[in-house]
Design a protein around this motif. Sequence first.
Motif, PDB file in Angstrom:
ATOM      1  N   LEU A   6       0.833  -1.118   0.021  1.00 39.20           N
ATOM      2  CA  LEU A   6       0.023  -0.039   0.104  1.00 39.20           C
ATOM      3  C   LEU A   6       0.809   1.139  -0.007  1.00 39.20           C
ATOM      4  CD1 LEU A   6      -2.614  -1.161   2.734  1.00 39.20           C
ATOM      5  CD2 LEU A   6      -2.993  -1.325   0.264  1.00 39.20           C
ATOM      6  N   PRO A   7       1.588   1.499  -1.170  1.00 40.20           N
ATOM      7  CA  PRO A   7       2.463   2.617  -1.152  1.00 40.20           C
ATOM      8  C   PRO A   7       1.482   4.086  -1.233  1.00 40.20           C
ATOM      9  CG  PRO A   7       2.367   1.629  -3.414  1.00 40.20           C
ATOM     10  CD  PRO A   7       1.504   0.881  -2.367  1.00 40.20           C
ATOM     11  N   TYR A  58      -6.486  -3.756   8.135  1.00 48.57           N
ATOM     12  CA  TYR A  58      -4.877  -3.826   8.198  1.00 48.57           C
ATOM     13  C   TYR A  58      -4.419  -3.540   9.679  1.00 48.57           C
ATOM     14  CZ  TYR A  58      -4.698  -4.072   3.232  1.00 48.57           C
ATOM     15  OH  TYR A  58      -4.964  -4.637   1.812  1.00 48.57           O
ATOM     16  N   THR A  59      -5.047  -4.451  10.615  1.00 43.63           N
ATOM     17  CA  THR A  59      -4.648  -4.163  12.055  1.00 43.63           C
ATOM     18  C   THR A  59      -3.847  -5.317  12.554  1.00 43.63           C
ATOM     19  OG1 THR A  59      -6.784  -4.934  12.512  1.00 43.63           O
ATOM     20  CG2 THR A  59      -6.743  -2.644  12.679  1.00 43.63           C
ATOM     21  N   TYR A  60      -3.206  -5.207  14.012  1.00 47.07           N
ATOM     22  CA  TYR A  60      -2.318  -6.382  14.327  1.00 47.07           C
ATOM     23  C   TYR A  60      -3.202  -7.629  14.563  1.00 47.07           C
ATOM     24  CZ  TYR A  60       0.618  -2.418  15.811  1.00 47.07           C
ATOM     25  OH  TYR A  60       1.343  -1.388  16.008  1.00 47.07           O
ATOM     26  N   ASP A  61      -4.453  -7.434  14.926  1.00 44.52           N
ATOM     27  CA  ASP A  61      -4.937  -8.945  15.046  1.00 44.52           C
ATOM     28  C   ASP A  61      -5.039  -9.587  13.688  1.00 44.52           C
ATOM     29  OD1 ASP A  61      -6.640  -7.045  14.017  1.00 44.52           O
ATOM     30  OD2 ASP A  61      -8.677  -8.097  14.747  1.00 44.52           O
ATOM     31  N   ARG A  62      -5.345  -8.848  12.465  1.00 39.99           N
ATOM     32  CA  ARG A  62      -5.317  -9.410  11.154  1.00 39.99           C
ATOM     33  C   ARG A  62      -3.841 -10.024  10.668  1.00 39.99           C
ATOM     34  NH1 ARG A  62      -9.761  -8.537  12.525  1.00 39.99           N
ATOM     35  NH2 ARG A  62     -11.515  -7.445  11.357  1.00 39.99           N
ATOM     36  N   PHE A  63      -2.960  -9.347  11.003  1.00 47.04           N
ATOM     37  CA  PHE A  63      -1.741  -9.763  10.898  1.00 47.04           C
ATOM     38  C   PHE A  63      -1.344 -11.118  11.505  1.00 47.04           C
ATOM     39  CE2 PHE A  63       3.095  -9.654  11.484  1.00 47.04           C
ATOM     40  CZ  PHE A  63       3.260 -10.284  10.233  1.00 47.04           C
ATOM     41  N   ALA A  64      -1.821 -11.317  12.829  1.00 42.63           N
ATOM     42  CA  ALA A  64      -1.403 -12.362  13.667  1.00 42.63           C
ATOM     43  C   ALA A  64      -2.407 -13.461  13.022  1.00 42.63           C
ATOM     44  CB  ALA A  64      -1.935 -11.929  14.884  1.00 42.63           C
ATOM     45  N   ASN A  65      -3.497 -13.638  12.422  1.00 36.33           N
ATOM     46  CA  ASN A  65      -4.152 -14.337  11.789  1.00 36.33           C
ATOM     47  C   ASN A  65      -3.372 -14.912  10.671  1.00 36.33           C
ATOM     48  OD1 ASN A  65      -6.206 -14.447  13.945  1.00 36.33           O
ATOM     49  ND2 ASN A  65      -7.512 -12.816  12.618  1.00 36.33           N
ATOM     50  N   LEU A  69      -0.167   1.065   4.892  1.00 39.62           N
ATOM     51  CA  LEU A  69      -0.455   0.356   5.881  1.00 39.62           C
ATOM     52  C   LEU A  69      -0.086   1.098   7.375  1.00 39.62           C
ATOM     53  CD1 LEU A  69      -0.234  -2.505   7.429  1.00 39.62           C
ATOM     54  CD2 LEU A  69       1.948  -2.869   7.126  1.00 39.62           C
ATOM     55  N   PHE A  70       0.994   1.900   7.129  1.00 40.28           N
ATOM     56  CA  PHE A  70       1.206   2.658   8.488  1.00 40.28           C
ATOM     57  C   PHE A  70       0.189   3.631   8.864  1.00 40.28           C
ATOM     58  CE2 PHE A  70       2.760   7.203   9.804  1.00 40.28           C
ATOM     59  CZ  PHE A  70       3.209   6.646  10.859  1.00 40.28           C
TER      60      PHE A  70
END
Length: 287
Positions: free
Chosen positions: A35-36, A74-81, A250-251
Amino acid sequence: SISSAGYYAERFAPLLDDRDLLLIDERGTGKSGALPCNLYSAKNPAANLRDVFPIAAVKRCAQRLATRADLTQYTYDRFANDLEQVRRALGYGKLNLYAGSYGTRAAQVYMRSFPASVRTAYLGSPVPMDAAGPLAFAKTADAALEQLFRACAEDHACSAAYPKLQEEFRATLARLDSGSVRLPISGVSKTATLNRGRVMEWMRSKLYRPWSATMLPWLIHRAYAGDWAPLAKDLLADAREPDPGFSFGLFFSITCSEDIPFISEQDIVRDTYGTFLGDYRVRQQQA
């Protein structure tokens, strides 16, 4: 992280005889639908002398990215999954996590969500779960600047070249505060005011690493002498050519969901008042 495979393969070489090195580009980065955002405007470079995150540029980027991505996902829990799905798909057992800075919070979320999937975790420069970035930036930048002043004073060559570095820094701050620092804009017959907060945020970014911090005494000295061109040139170069591995989309999605909503006005006054950066970076991310 995939583009850094060479670095990690070398760093972890002693472990690779009996372990795999698993690199995953988090959703929104690298080969995982990056996501630039281009925040630099060649037509309006004055915006980049004022804002580290120019609002118009961020809005354009959000509108463009929203046509192909749901920016709420695009949150922490989504990346953990995502990480857990990759682990299972590859048939791995417990993971040894290696995380730094922002990644340490992602690792903590993964450990909380899937404790049975983690064997060990290395957290370098850890970010606590309840530390809402960028609230701490002002105080930590102050500490880093004081360290730079001490290092220069203790180094014979640096102290000889810049014997009044702290005084010169305070004088440059006063000049910026007065609004009297104006620079010509390349390609047009106009000048633009150099914003104090923007300069201090750029300086904070240089203090982030020892090798880039070493340029600051000279740049401060040149600005004190009235030559702001080297500083402005480097500042705009950073805006024009950001780290290619950094996905601003993303940031922004993370900070707008996970950090900014939890910062109060009382927090801002308590943690930024009296620092050289002040509340500039917090306000920029709030906006």
